[in-house]
Scaffold this motif. Structure first.
Motif, PDB file in Angstrom:
ATOM      1  N   PRO A  59      -1.533  -3.138 -10.189  1.00 21.67           N
ATOM      2  CA  PRO A  59      -0.820  -2.261  -9.413  1.00 21.67           C
ATOM      3  C   PRO A  59      -1.195  -2.566  -7.958  1.00 21.67           C
ATOM      4  N   GLY A  64      -0.528  -1.524  -3.944  1.00 20.78           N
ATOM      5  CA  GLY A  64      -0.234  -0.286  -2.998  1.00 20.78           C
ATOM      6  C   GLY A  64      -0.122  -1.066  -1.684  1.00 20.78           C
ATOM      7  N   GLY A  65      -0.950  -0.801  -0.782  1.00 19.67           N
ATOM      8  CA  GLY A  65      -0.947  -1.216   0.556  1.00 19.67           C
ATOM      9  C   GLY A  65      -1.766  -2.463   0.424  1.00 19.67           C
ATOM     10  N   THR A 108      -5.088  -2.504   0.676  1.00 18.19           N
ATOM     11  CA  THR A 108      -6.003  -2.387   1.629  1.00 18.19           C
ATOM     12  C   THR A 108      -7.642  -2.248   0.774  1.00 18.19           C
ATOM     13  N   SER A 109      -7.509  -2.500  -0.409  1.00 23.47           N
ATOM     14  CA  SER A 109      -8.930  -2.457  -1.061  1.00 23.47           C
ATOM     15  C   SER A 109      -9.751  -3.376  -0.361  1.00 23.47           C
ATOM     16  N   SER A 163      -7.588   3.546   7.009  1.00 24.89           N
ATOM     17  CA  SER A 163      -6.457   2.309   6.838  1.00 24.89           C
ATOM     18  C   SER A 163      -5.016   2.960   6.525  1.00 24.89           C
ATOM     19  N   THR A 172      -1.258   3.544   0.810  1.00 35.72           N
ATOM     20  CA  THR A 172      -0.007   4.236  -0.007  1.00 35.72           C
ATOM     21  C   THR A 172      -0.665   5.525  -0.584  1.00 35.72           C
TER      22      THR A 172
HETATM   23  C1  LIG Z   1      -9.727  -1.436   7.354  1.00 34.41           C
HETATM   24  C2  LIG Z   1     -10.106  -0.580   6.119  1.00 34.41           C
HETATM   25  C3  LIG Z   1     -10.573   0.826   6.582  1.00 34.41           C
HETATM   26  C4  LIG Z   1     -10.314   1.968   5.426  1.00 34.41           C
HETATM   27  N1  LIG Z   1     -11.000   3.019   5.577  1.00 34.41           N
HETATM   28  C5  LIG Z   1     -10.861   3.932   4.481  1.00 34.41           C
HETATM   29  C6  LIG Z   1     -11.099   5.197   4.676  1.00 34.41           C
HETATM   30  O1  LIG Z   1     -11.296   5.949   5.839  1.00 34.41           O
HETATM   31  N2  LIG Z   1     -11.018   6.061   3.740  1.00 34.41           N
HETATM   32  C7  LIG Z   1     -10.887   5.545   2.308  1.00 34.41           C
HETATM   33  O2  LIG Z   1     -10.850   6.291   1.458  1.00 34.41           O
HETATM   34  N3  LIG Z   1     -10.585   4.249   2.364  1.00 34.41           N
HETATM   35  C8  LIG Z   1     -10.631   3.469   3.314  1.00 34.41           C
HETATM   36  N4  LIG Z   1     -10.166   2.161   2.922  1.00 34.41           N
HETATM   37  C9  LIG Z   1      -9.944   1.699   1.691  1.00 34.41           C
HETATM   38  C10 LIG Z   1      -8.795   1.645   1.106  1.00 34.41           C
HETATM   39  O3  LIG Z   1      -7.734   1.765   2.246  1.00 34.41           O
HETATM   40  C11 LIG Z   1      -8.565   2.831   0.262  1.00 34.41           C
HETATM   41  O4  LIG Z   1      -9.239   2.320  -0.950  1.00 34.41           O
HETATM   42  C12 LIG Z   1      -6.848   3.002   0.053  1.00 34.41           C
HETATM   43  O5  LIG Z   1      -6.918   4.259  -0.682  1.00 34.41           O
HETATM   44  C13 LIG Z   1      -6.240   2.035  -0.848  1.00 34.41           C
HETATM   45  O6  LIG Z   1      -4.947   2.307  -0.832  1.00 34.41           O
HETATM   46  P1  LIG Z   1      -3.962   1.098  -0.901  1.00 34.41           P
HETATM   47  O7  LIG Z   1      -2.492   1.671  -1.179  1.00 34.41           O
HETATM   48  O8  LIG Z   1      -4.160  -0.129   0.057  1.00 34.41           O
HETATM   49  O9  LIG Z   1      -4.413   0.476  -2.322  1.00 34.41           O
HETATM   50  P2  LIG Z   1      -4.569  -0.769  -2.848  1.00 34.41           P
HETATM   51  O10 LIG Z   1      -5.476  -1.611  -1.930  1.00 34.41           O
HETATM   52  O11 LIG Z   1      -3.341  -1.483  -3.079  1.00 34.41           O
HETATM   53  O12 LIG Z   1      -5.035  -0.633  -4.201  1.00 34.41           O
HETATM   54  C14 LIG Z   1      -6.444  -0.018  -4.346  1.00 34.41           C
HETATM   55  C15 LIG Z   1      -6.613   0.133  -6.129  1.00 34.41           C
HETATM   56  O13 LIG Z   1      -5.757   1.217  -6.404  1.00 34.41           O
HETATM   57  C16 LIG Z   1      -4.858   0.479  -7.328  1.00 34.41           C
HETATM   58  N5  LIG Z   1      -3.503   1.162  -7.019  1.00 34.41           N
HETATM   59  C17 LIG Z   1      -2.891   0.920  -5.965  1.00 34.41           C
HETATM   60  N6  LIG Z   1      -1.922   1.743  -6.089  1.00 34.41           N
HETATM   61  C18 LIG Z   1      -1.682   2.235  -7.415  1.00 34.41           C
HETATM   62  C19 LIG Z   1      -0.782   3.123  -8.174  1.00 34.41           C
HETATM   63  N7  LIG Z   1       0.292   3.485  -7.778  1.00 34.41           N
HETATM   64  N8  LIG Z   1      -1.294   3.336  -9.520  1.00 34.41           N
HETATM   65  C20 LIG Z   1      -2.274   2.979  -9.836  1.00 34.41           C
HETATM   66  N9  LIG Z   1      -3.125   2.237  -9.320  1.00 34.41           N
HETATM   67  C21 LIG Z   1      -2.790   1.823  -8.073  1.00 34.41           C
HETATM   68  C22 LIG Z   1      -4.953  -0.983  -7.142  1.00 34.41           C
HETATM   69  O14 LIG Z   1      -4.837  -1.740  -8.437  1.00 34.41           O
HETATM   70  C23 LIG Z   1      -6.414  -1.049  -6.931  1.00 34.41           C
HETATM   71  O15 LIG Z   1      -7.430  -0.982  -7.692  1.00 34.41           O
HETATM   72  C24 LIG Z   1     -10.343   1.127   4.164  1.00 34.41           C
HETATM   73  C25 LIG Z   1      -9.558  -0.269   3.975  1.00 34.41           C
HETATM   74  C26 LIG Z   1      -9.762  -0.968   4.904  1.00 34.41           C
HETATM   75  C27 LIG Z   1      -9.529  -2.463   4.914  1.00 34.41           C
END
Ligand SMILES: Cc1cc2nc3c(=O)[nH]c(=O)nc-3n(C[C@H](O)[C@H](O)[C@H](O)COP(=O)(O)OP(=O)(O)OC[C@H]3O[C@@H](n4cnc5c(N)ncnc54)[C@H](O)[C@@H]3O)c2cc1C
Length: 536
Positions: free
Chosen positions: A133, A135-136, A138-139, A203, A208
């Motif tokens: 899966p 989302g954004g 940003t993991s 992030s 997302t």
């Molecule tokens: C510069 C930077 C700053 C950040 N700051 C923070 C912060 O302040 N606080 C914080 O909590 N985190 C932070 N993060 C970490 C990250 O942004 C978080 O973990 C965010 O919640 C991930 O969201 P995403 O949509 O990018 O998920 P993704 O990176 O796409 O996925 C993250 C995980 O969730 C799973 N996933 C994604 N969408 C779904 C879905 N719909 N259903 C089931 N599983 C799913 C993916 O498979 C993966 O294992 C930061 C990251 C970066 C790069």
């Protein structure tokens, strides 16, 4: 396919470099003095990636997915696959900058509804194809790495087309958003109804709703709005065994709260397609202030006093001495020499910056917070510092790009502990990082506080070891993780992913792990969901 010119590959927060920050010369000189060689010639970006394997998606699976979603929503070209090849950790970015071989998904699949997500999972079970899966993306813990496990192929299930606000219950203050809605769009959609989520991780711009839920994210205003899991009222989840909907009332005693199995499930137990969220009215006033306290120990005590006296602001944040020094040095906009002179005259020897920001009941709460801070010996600097922090609150990732461009190894890690162990944890992690990296800036802040404890968020800057850049960070991360075990949690909000999986058992026990495995085998018996994450 080899030596592929690829502009979509994410070597930075901004992708193509547009919008990237640059650091003032004096900041670069200051860094060089502190950490050793840095410079424009050290941060080369590759314009090619070697050895991207051809897509291994079986033809029959490709055909079925195309029939389900339309061929235009099943992408196998290198650009699209590379754009979902992992997240945004330092090592993710480093590998791509160096032009290392990357592991990309075999296809990118774009369903447009919860029903289509469910149908994609059913199809992947039939063809025994792994599903990441996405989302954004940003993991920072390897959560979206395109690992195959024992599967012949893996797809990235990108939720970008699930981008709607499904409903708003204005009476109950509950809104349902689809999983692919990004932070700014969520705020825009909710804002049309006069509501806000108040979830602003750094992030925010890219991550997302589904990703926030799947990782138990915590935003910068968690002291006021809560962590993301505090906002989740219900979830809709697609699993290989069918759809799961949870959350019918604000509270319930109907057994364990199964919503919490979806929250933090990191794509290993299901694909979250919709999230029902508690929302709040958009604030009509805001006030952000900067304060300074003398030394980390006094600062941590001030944070504890705020939390235990119910006096926290919505944003409540403390930087240690090193982080304060770096933000003064890197922030060209602040009149830092005047500030230093003022603090010196007031006898502050080891300035630690405190940011407090209120977004409701501002006047009354500001008085309460200020009273506790004054009793803790903190000095109010004023709103300029607070507003400067608020305006720059999302600029960290851009500065990280600029640092990578200079050949700086820059990475973060986070943990949390009870107040009684926080100092020990702080000392242990710092010592481990410094021992591993040598000449480095190791800085820390507290940005999530609870009555019982707080998070610690470390940022590390050191000159990249060109002989072994990957090993340099892996060793430091391992040392820090070992220092954390027994004192705090391996992750307060970044989640487990691949990187923290070895440390899950020490934290939740062998029995805890087998409970999670049992749940996984109930909802995902053939193990197609996010192989190698959470439960390695
Ligand atoms: C510069 C930077 C700053 C950040 N700051 C923070 C912060 O302040 N606080 C914080 O909590 N985190 C932070 N993060 C970490 C990250 O942004 C978080 O973990 C965010 O919640 C991930 O969201 P995403 O949509 O990018 O998920 P993704 O990176 O796409 O996925 C993250 C995980 O969730 C799973 N996933 C994604 N969408 C779904 C879905 N719909 N259903 C089931 N599983 C799913 C993916 O498979 C993966 O294992 C930061 C990251 C970066 C790069």
């Amino acid at each position: 396919m080899s030596d592929l010119i690829n502009h979509r590959i994410r070597q930075s927060w901004t992708g193509d470099g547009a919008g990237a920050a640059s650091l003032p010369d004096r900041a670069v000189r200051w860094l060089g003095q502190r950490i050793g060689p840095v410079g424009a010639d050290r941060g080369r970006r590759a314009d090619s990636v070697s050895n991207l394997a051809d897509s291994a998606l079986p033809a029959a699976a490709h055909e079925d997915l195309s029939a389900l979603l339309g061929a235009e929503n099943v992408l196998v070209d290198a650009d699209e696959r590379l754009a979902r090849a992992g997240g945004l950790s330092y090592l993710d970015l480093l590998h791509r900058r160096l032009g290392d071989a990357v592991v990309a998904p075999d296809a990118v699949v774009l369903p447009a509804s919860p029903e289509q997500v469910q149908a994609v999972l059913d199809l992947c079970v039939r063809h025994d194809v792994g599903v990441v899966p996405f989302g954004g993306g940003t993991s920072v813990v390897g959560g979206v790495a395109a690992l195959r496990g024992d599967k012949p192929a893996v797809i990235a299930l990108d939720l970008v087309r699930l981008d709607a606000l499904v409903s708003v219950d204005e009476q109950s203050h509950v809104a349902v958003l689809q999983a692919g809605v990004r932070g700014p769009e969520a705020e825009r959609l909710l804002g049309e109804h006069g509501f806000t989520l108040g979830h602003v991780p750094q992030s925010f711009e890219r991550a997302t709703i589904g990703g926030f839920a799947a990782t138990r994210s915590a935003g910068q205003a968690s002291a006021g709005y809560g962590r993301f899991e505090d906002m989740v009222a219900g979830v809709r989840v697609a699993t290989p065994k069918g759809e799961w909907r949870l959350g019918v009332a604000p509270a319930s005693a109907a057994g364990p709260d199964l919503r919490q199995l979806a929250v933090g499930s990191e794509g290993a137990l299901g694909v979250i397609t919709e999230v029902a969220l508690r929302v709040r009215p958009v604030p009509t006033e805001r006030r952000y202030e900067g304060w300074v306290v003398d030394g980390w120990a006094a600062g941590a005590e001030a944070m504890r006093a705020l939390a235990q006296n119910h006096a926290t602001a919505d944003v409540t944040r403390l930087s240690d001495v090193d982080e304060t020094a770096v933000s003064f040095a890197l922030n060209a906009g602040l009149k830092t020499s005047a500030l230093r002179a003022y603090l010196g005259a007031r006898g502050v020897k080891h300035p630690c910056l405190l940011i407090v920001g209120w977004e409701r009941d501002v006047r009354a709460r500001q008085r309460v917070t200020a009273g506790v801070l004054r009793r803790s010996g903190a000095l109010r600097i004023g709103t300029a510092l607070g507003e400067s922090w608020r305006h720059g609150r999302f600029s960290g990732p851009r500065q990280r790009d600029a640092l990578l461009d200079l050949g700086v190894c820059v990475e973060t890690l986070e943990t949390a502990a009870y107040w009684s162990r926080l100092d020990d944890l702080y000392d242990a992690v710092r010592a481990a990082l410094v021992a591993s990296l040598g000449r480095a800036i190791v800085m820390c802040h507290v940005s999530h506080v609870y009555e019982t404890g707080a998070s610690l968020y470390f940022t590390v800057l050191t000159s990249r070891d060109d002989a072994d850049p990957v090993g340099q960070w892996q060793r430091a991360k391992h040392a820090a993780s070992e220092a954390i075990v027994g004192l705090g949690t391996i992750t307060h909000h970044h989640a487990v992913g691949v990187d923290h999986a070895p440390y899950l058992e020490p934290e939740i026990g062998a029995l805890g792990l087998s409970v999670l495995r049992a749940v996984k085998s109930a909802v995902d018996p053939t193990g197609i969901l996010n192989p190698g994450k959470l439960l390695a």
